[in-house]
Design an enzyme around this catalytic site. Structure first.
Site, short mmCIF file in Angstrom:
data_model
loop_
_atom_site.label_atom_id
_atom_site.label_comp_id
_atom_site.label_asym_id
_atom_site.label_seq_id
_atom_site.Cartn_x
_atom_site.Cartn_y
_atom_site.Cartn_z
N ASP A 89 0.87 -1.16 0.00
CA ASP A 89 0.00 0.00 0.00
C ASP A 89 0.92 1.22 0.00
O ASP A 89 2.10 1.12 0.36
CB ASP A 89 -0.88 -0.03 1.26
CG ASP A 89 -1.63 1.27 1.48
OD1 ASP A 89 -2.22 1.79 0.51
OD2 ASP A 89 -1.63 1.77 2.62
N ASP A 91 -0.25 5.07 0.75
CA ASP A 91 -0.57 6.06 1.78
C ASP A 91 -0.50 5.47 3.18
O ASP A 91 -1.07 4.41 3.45
CB ASP A 91 -1.97 6.63 1.55
CG ASP A 91 -2.07 7.42 0.25
OD1 ASP A 91 -1.02 7.88 -0.23
OD2 ASP A 91 -3.18 7.56 -0.28
#
Length: 342
Positions: A89, A91
């Protein structure tokens, strides 16, 4: 990225690590504890109650939460060390910030977007609806996006560059899977040396005049369950047998389903989301834990320069009469090098 699809996720902002005494966090349980000075803290204690890991944090309420997955099992370590690919991922994982919140702040709508995000976090909201609603609050133009990218370079999480380099050196393929925007993730991928084709993210759309048009709804990550779809596509296209997903939110955990990720590592170095952390195969607060656990892996296809050079050296510096002995020595050395770190 934030877990908008789940309800009741309690988020803890992690501010810093004050002490870390091991390769992995080899203590029994992780817990939230009351602290009259800094509100609440996160810590790991040994059975004799001697504190060895502390993270200052802030969280509402007085609930105490225990996590017992900070120490990886043998099976988890095997999957991590011998996997084919790792998907990150972006963010609050690879990067310290939430991209859409930062862009909204730059465009003068940070508070409104943050408030909407907070409301969405409390209920069950499809990701595509949440994304569209937040973008509609500030409708970024192409020129604003370009100015943002120029003035606000990505802030990478500590240790991520070293981790990605070591994964690649061990023959493990690295991907970025994000509900954020490709235009903002491309610079991150460039820093980490990750090719564009290894990015799965959303795409902001603009008119020829630069006016905001929306986002590409054909991207798998533009809707709920999209990260799981992206991971499934990756495994099917490349035939990976073992793939790990690393992230902080519910949308990242979703990727761990049949045909998807074989293991989920929850990274809580930026945000700790209790319900997500509790379900992870491995909970880490520092990428150093993942780096140290890799050791050195020698792969048949990728080869080992160290082992190869050692073999050549042994062969060149032995006399012809001892060639058979040299070959045996090579096999012995190659075996030692390949087993190191396993």
């Amino acid at each position: 990225m934030e877990g908008l699809v789940s309800s009741g996720i309690n988020t803890v902002r992690v501010f810093g690590i004050t002490k870390h005494q091991s390769r992995f966090l080899p203590s029994s349980t992780l817990h939230l504890r009351n602290n009259s000075v800094c509100g609440f803290g996160i810590g790991v204690e040994k059975k004799e109650k001697k504190q060895c890991f502390v993270v200052a944090a802030s969280v509402g309420g007085s609930k105490v939460v225990h996590f017992e997955n900070t120490l990886p099992s043998k099976e988890v370590l095997e999957l991590w060390r011998n996997g084919d690919a790792v998907c990150f991922d972006v963010d609050s994982t690879v990067c310290l910030d939430e991209g859409i919140d930062e862009l909204a702040e730059f465009c003068g709508a940070g508070k409104a977007v943050a408030e909407w995000t907070a409301r969405a976090m409390g209920g069950s909201v499809p990701f595509e609806e949440a994304l569209a609603a937040r973008l509609s609050l500030f409708n970024p133009s192409l020129s604003q996006l370009q100015d943002f990218l120029e003035q606000k370079p990505p802030r990478l999480s500590p240790g991520i560059e070293e981790l990605v380099q070591k994964l690649k050196a061990n023959g493990i393929v690295v991907y970025l899977i994000s509900g954020g925007f490709r235009q903002m993730i491309n610079p991150v991928a460039s820093i980490l040396g990750i090719p564009q084709e290894n990015i799965f993210a959303n795409q902001l759309l603009f008119r020829s005049s630069g006016e905001f048009l929306g986002f590409d709804k054909n991207e798998p990550t533009s809707r709920s369950g999209g990260k799981a779809v992206a991971v499934q596509q990756i495994k099917k296209a490349h035939g990976f047998k073992t793939l790990t997903m690393v992230g902080d939110g519910a949308t990242d955990f979703e990727a761990r389903r049949p045909g998807g990720a074989d293991m989920f590592v929850c990274y809580a170095g930026v945000q700790l989301r209790e319900s997500v952390a509790a379900k992870a195969d491995w909970l880490v607060f520092s990428f150093k834990d993942l780096i140290n656990s890799l050791g050195f892996v020698c792969r048949v296809l990728g080869g080992s320069l160290l082992a190869l050079r050692t073999c050549i050296f042994v062969l060149l510096f032995h006399r012809r009469g001892k060639l058979f002995l040299s070959i045996n020595g090579c096999v012995f050395v190659f075996g030692i090098v390949c087993s190191y770190g396993s």
